[in-house]
Write a protein that holds these residues in place. Structure first.
Motif, PDB file in Angstrom:
ATOM      1  N   GLY A 138       0.828  -1.200   0.000  1.00 32.31           N
ATOM      2  CA  GLY A 138       0.000   0.000   0.000  1.00 32.31           C
ATOM      3  C   GLY A 138       0.859   1.245   0.000  1.00 32.31           C
ATOM      4  O   GLY A 138       1.973   1.247   0.539  1.00 32.31           O
ATOM      5  N   LEU A 139       0.347   2.318  -0.611  1.00 29.29           N
ATOM      6  CA  LEU A 139       1.057   3.592  -0.616  1.00 29.29           C
ATOM      7  C   LEU A 139       0.060   4.712  -0.868  1.00 29.29           C
ATOM      8  O   LEU A 139      -1.064   4.481  -1.316  1.00 29.29           O
ATOM      9  CB  LEU A 139       2.171   3.612  -1.664  1.00 29.29           C
ATOM     10  N   SER A 140       0.499   5.944  -0.564  1.00 27.70           N
ATOM     11  CA  SER A 140      -0.326   7.131  -0.799  1.00 27.70           C
ATOM     12  C   SER A 140       0.505   8.182  -1.514  1.00 27.70           C
ATOM     13  O   SER A 140       1.715   8.273  -1.320  1.00 27.70           O
ATOM     14  CB  SER A 140      -0.850   7.706   0.520  1.00 27.70           C
ATOM     15  N   GLU A 141      -0.182   8.977  -2.334  1.00 27.55           N
ATOM     16  CA  GLU A 141       0.450  10.100  -3.032  1.00 27.55           C
ATOM     17  C   GLU A 141      -0.305  11.365  -2.646  1.00 27.55           C
ATOM     18  O   GLU A 141      -1.520  11.460  -2.855  1.00 27.55           O
ATOM     19  CB  GLU A 141       0.398   9.873  -4.539  1.00 27.55           C
ATOM     20  N   ILE A 142       0.408  12.324  -2.063  1.00 30.16           N
ATOM     21  CA  ILE A 142      -0.207  13.557  -1.569  1.00 30.16           C
ATOM     22  C   ILE A 142       0.609  14.734  -2.082  1.00 30.16           C
ATOM     23  O   ILE A 142       1.823  14.785  -1.885  1.00 30.16           O
ATOM     24  CB  ILE A 142      -0.259  13.568  -0.025  1.00 30.16           C
ATOM     25  N   THR A 143      -0.076  15.690  -2.740  1.00 29.22           N
ATOM     26  CA  THR A 143       0.619  16.818  -3.353  1.00 29.22           C
ATOM     27  C   THR A 143       0.059  18.134  -2.827  1.00 29.22           C
ATOM     28  O   THR A 143      -1.159  18.354  -2.843  1.00 29.22           O
ATOM     29  CB  THR A 143       0.469  16.774  -4.890  1.00 29.22           C
ATOM     30  N   ASN A 144       0.962  19.004  -2.356  1.00 33.18           N
ATOM     31  CA  ASN A 144       0.624  20.379  -1.944  1.00 33.18           C
ATOM     32  C   ASN A 144      -0.497  20.414  -0.905  1.00 33.18           C
ATOM     33  O   ASN A 144      -1.512  21.101  -1.080  1.00 33.18           O
ATOM     34  CB  ASN A 144       0.242  21.230  -3.161  1.00 33.18           C
ATOM     35  N   LEU A 145      -0.284  19.710   0.197  1.00 32.98           N
ATOM     36  CA  LEU A 145      -1.251  19.713   1.291  1.00 32.98           C
ATOM     37  C   LEU A 145      -0.894  20.825   2.273  1.00 32.98           C
ATOM     38  O   LEU A 145       0.212  20.857   2.816  1.00 32.98           O
ATOM     39  CB  LEU A 145      -1.250  18.362   2.008  1.00 32.98           C
ATOM     40  N   THR A 146      -1.837  21.747   2.479  1.00 37.40           N
ATOM     41  CA  THR A 146      -1.654  22.810   3.467  1.00 37.40           C
ATOM     42  C   THR A 146      -2.894  22.882   4.349  1.00 37.40           C
ATOM     43  O   THR A 146      -4.018  22.656   3.890  1.00 37.40           O
ATOM     44  CB  THR A 146      -1.433  24.184   2.806  1.00 37.40           C
ATOM     45  N   ILE A 147      -2.670  23.184   5.619  1.00 41.77           N
ATOM     46  CA  ILE A 147      -3.757  23.419   6.564  1.00 41.77           C
ATOM     47  C   ILE A 147      -3.431  24.713   7.285  1.00 41.77           C
ATOM     48  O   ILE A 147      -2.421  24.810   7.989  1.00 41.77           O
ATOM     49  CB  ILE A 147      -3.919  22.256   7.549  1.00 41.77           C
ATOM     50  N   GLY A 148      -4.285  25.733   7.081  1.00 37.97           N
ATOM     51  CA  GLY A 148      -3.959  27.063   7.579  1.00 37.97           C
ATOM     52  C   GLY A 148      -2.716  27.563   6.870  1.00 37.97           C
ATOM     53  O   GLY A 148      -2.606  27.504   5.645  1.00 37.97           O
ATOM     54  N   SER A 149      -1.755  28.023   7.638  1.00 38.77           N
ATOM     55  CA  SER A 149      -0.496  28.492   7.055  1.00 38.77           C
ATOM     56  C   SER A 149       0.582  27.415   7.098  1.00 38.77           C
ATOM     57  O   SER A 149       1.739  27.682   6.772  1.00 38.77           O
ATOM     58  CB  SER A 149      -0.003  29.734   7.815  1.00 38.77           C
ATOM     59  N   THR A 150       0.190  26.201   7.482  1.00 40.89           N
ATOM     60  CA  THR A 150       1.165  25.122   7.646  1.00 40.89           C
ATOM     61  C   THR A 150       1.156  24.194   6.441  1.00 40.89           C
ATOM     62  O   THR A 150       0.095  23.708   6.024  1.00 40.89           O
ATOM     63  CB  THR A 150       0.858  24.295   8.911  1.00 40.89           C
ATOM     64  N   THR A 151       2.330  23.963   5.884  1.00 35.99           N
ATOM     65  CA  THR A 151       2.473  22.971   4.820  1.00 35.99           C
ATOM     66  C   THR A 151       2.771  21.622   5.459  1.00 35.99           C
ATOM     67  O   THR A 151       3.703  21.493   6.253  1.00 35.99           O
ATOM     68  CB  THR A 151       3.614  23.351   3.861  1.00 35.99           C
ATOM     69  N   ILE A 152       1.961  20.633   5.133  1.00 37.72           N
ATOM     70  CA  ILE A 152       2.132  19.296   5.692  1.00 37.72           C
ATOM     71  C   ILE A 152       2.949  18.476   4.698  1.00 37.72           C
ATOM     72  O   ILE A 152       2.509  18.243   3.568  1.00 37.72           O
ATOM     73  CB  ILE A 152       0.780  18.612   5.960  1.00 37.72           C
ATOM     74  N   THR A 153       4.130  18.060   5.114  1.00 38.34           N
ATOM     75  CA  THR A 153       5.020  17.301   4.236  1.00 38.34           C
ATOM     76  C   THR A 153       4.892  15.816   4.532  1.00 38.34           C
ATOM     77  O   THR A 153       5.201  15.375   5.645  1.00 38.34           O
ATOM     78  CB  THR A 153       6.480  17.726   4.434  1.00 38.34           C
ATOM     79  N   PRO A 154       4.448  15.022   3.571  1.00 38.18           N
ATOM     80  CA  PRO A 154       4.371  13.571   3.806  1.00 38.18           C
ATOM     81  C   PRO A 154       5.765  12.988   4.001  1.00 38.18           C
ATOM     82  O   PRO A 154       6.697  13.304   3.258  1.00 38.18           O
ATOM     83  CB  PRO A 154       3.722  13.040   2.523  1.00 38.18           C
ATOM     84  N   THR A 155       5.905  12.144   5.004  1.00 37.43           N
ATOM     85  CA  THR A 155       7.194  11.510   5.276  1.00 37.43           C
ATOM     86  C   THR A 155       7.329  10.159   4.586  1.00 37.43           C
ATOM     87  O   THR A 155       8.426   9.619   4.501  1.00 37.43           O
ATOM     88  CB  THR A 155       7.372  11.299   6.785  1.00 37.43           C
ATOM     89  N   GLY A 156       6.201   9.610   4.127  1.00 36.87           N
ATOM     90  CA  GLY A 156       6.214   8.262   3.582  1.00 36.87           C
ATOM     91  C   GLY A 156       5.957   7.201   4.634  1.00 36.87           C
ATOM     92  O   GLY A 156       5.792   6.024   4.307  1.00 36.87           O
ATOM     93  N   ASP A 157       5.923   7.617   5.910  1.00 35.69           N
ATOM     94  CA  ASP A 157       5.641   6.659   6.980  1.00 35.69           C
ATOM     95  C   ASP A 157       4.189   6.203   6.907  1.00 35.69           C
ATOM     96  O   ASP A 157       3.308   6.935   6.438  1.00 35.69           O
ATOM     97  CB  ASP A 157       5.899   7.280   8.348  1.00 35.69           C
ATOM     98  N   VAL A 158       3.949   5.016   7.398  1.00 34.81           N
ATOM     99  CA  VAL A 158       2.584   4.514   7.500  1.00 34.81           C
ATOM    100  C   VAL A 158       1.880   5.221   8.650  1.00 34.81           C
ATOM    101  O   VAL A 158       2.426   5.355   9.750  1.00 34.81           O
ATOM    102  CB  VAL A 158       2.586   2.990   7.719  1.00 34.81           C
ATOM    103  N   SER A 159       0.664   5.719   8.382  1.00 34.31           N
ATOM    104  CA  SER A 159      -0.177   6.375   9.392  1.00 34.31           C
ATOM    105  C   SER A 159       0.552   7.534  10.076  1.00 34.31           C
ATOM    106  O   SER A 159       0.609   7.625  11.307  1.00 34.31           O
ATOM    107  CB  SER A 159      -0.676   5.352  10.420  1.00 34.31           C
TER     108      SER A 159
END
Length: 271
Positions: A138-159
């Motif tokens: 299993g894997l996920s692809e997430i592009t340009n996720l921001t919440i408020g002024s915070t950019t959330i960077t995917p680490t590739g870790d599970v959960s």
């Protein structure tokens, strides 16, 4: 791969009451060579408004192919989505691929934006005659996720989990092994903070991009061979044609010849 025709539900608008007509849910993956996917699911209560979408744009291996839903607007500024798609594939060897995708997700209430949220899983069937053990990935692809002024960077870790005040708990690349052995992957799971509503009574879950793959076919057990005993090629006591010890060599005594105590031939005196 086997595909059915593209299914599209066009543009989805929500009534002011905030209730989606529930989409037909995707079949749960339970057996080897099965799977399901959907683009999004929302179950939430914010103030007087409750939203239940069911699984949007679902597909599964009972009817493999593509599904898509156009523009989605959820009331109370909870979520706007540009498009939702899912893909279900199964080949003649029962290898399964499931993909659920959300494009251009925005939430004024949660102050959230993402260009792409995609979950994918694969179930590889085992080759019972060779060395391929099969397995689930299993894997996920997430592009340009921001919440408020915070950019959330995917680490590739599970959960990958983070709690954000005024939003709730967000889980990226959420992967869960279910009781039937299947694997579910959610690109983004938001557990809503009750305090986004002034009354403190908000609740619910938003899942964006989801895929589930059933258990895979395990290889057949290889029987353990029964050990066999090989009889010795040399009789006990050594070669019957030799005498002596150690090196296994000795002198041959002619039949009827007298011997001395050390085994050598005795002298014979003619009469």
């Amino acid at each position: 791969m086997r595909f059915s025709a593209l299914r599209s539900t066009g543009v989805v608008g929500l009534a002011a009451a905030g209730l989606f007509a529930a989409a037909v849910p995707a079949q749960a993956a339970q057996a080897a060579g099965s799977g399901s996917a959907y683009g999004a699911s929302i179950t939430a209560t914010v103030g007087p408004v409750s939203v239940t979408t069911g699984q949007l744009a679902p597909t599964n291996t009972s009817n493999p192919g593509n599904a898509s839903t156009g523009l989605v607007n959820v009331p109370t500024d909870l979520l706007t989505v540009g498009a939702i798609t899912s893909i279900s594939e199964i080949d003649t060897s029962n290898n399964v691929t499931e993909i659920g995708t959300v494009f251009r997700a925005d939430s004024q209430l949660l102050r959230l934006h993402a260009d792409l949220l995609r979950a994918r899983c694969n179930a590889y069937a085992a080759d019972v005659t060779a060395t391929n053990p099969g397995g689930l990935t299993g894997l996920s692809e997430i592009t340009n996720l921001t919440i408020g002024s915070t950019t959330i960077t995917p680490t590739g870790d599970v959960s990958q989990t983070q709690t954000i005040d005024g939003v709730g708990t967000i889980i990226l690349n959420e992967q869960t092994t279910n009781s039937d052995g299947s694997l579910t992957v959610n690109a983004l799971h938001i557990k809503i903070d009750p305090n986004i509503d002034p009354t403190g009574s908000a609740s619910g879950d938003i899942i964006l991009g989801s895929a589930t793959c059933g258990t895979y076919l395990a290889p057949a057990a290889t029987p353990t061979p029964t050990p066999t005993t090989t009889p010795p090629t040399t009789p006990p006591g050594g070669d019957s044609g030799t005498s002596g010890s150690g090196s296994g060599t000795g002198s041959v005594v002619p039949e009827g010849a007298p011997e001395t105590g050390d085994g050598s031939e005795a002298a014979v005196t003619a009469l």
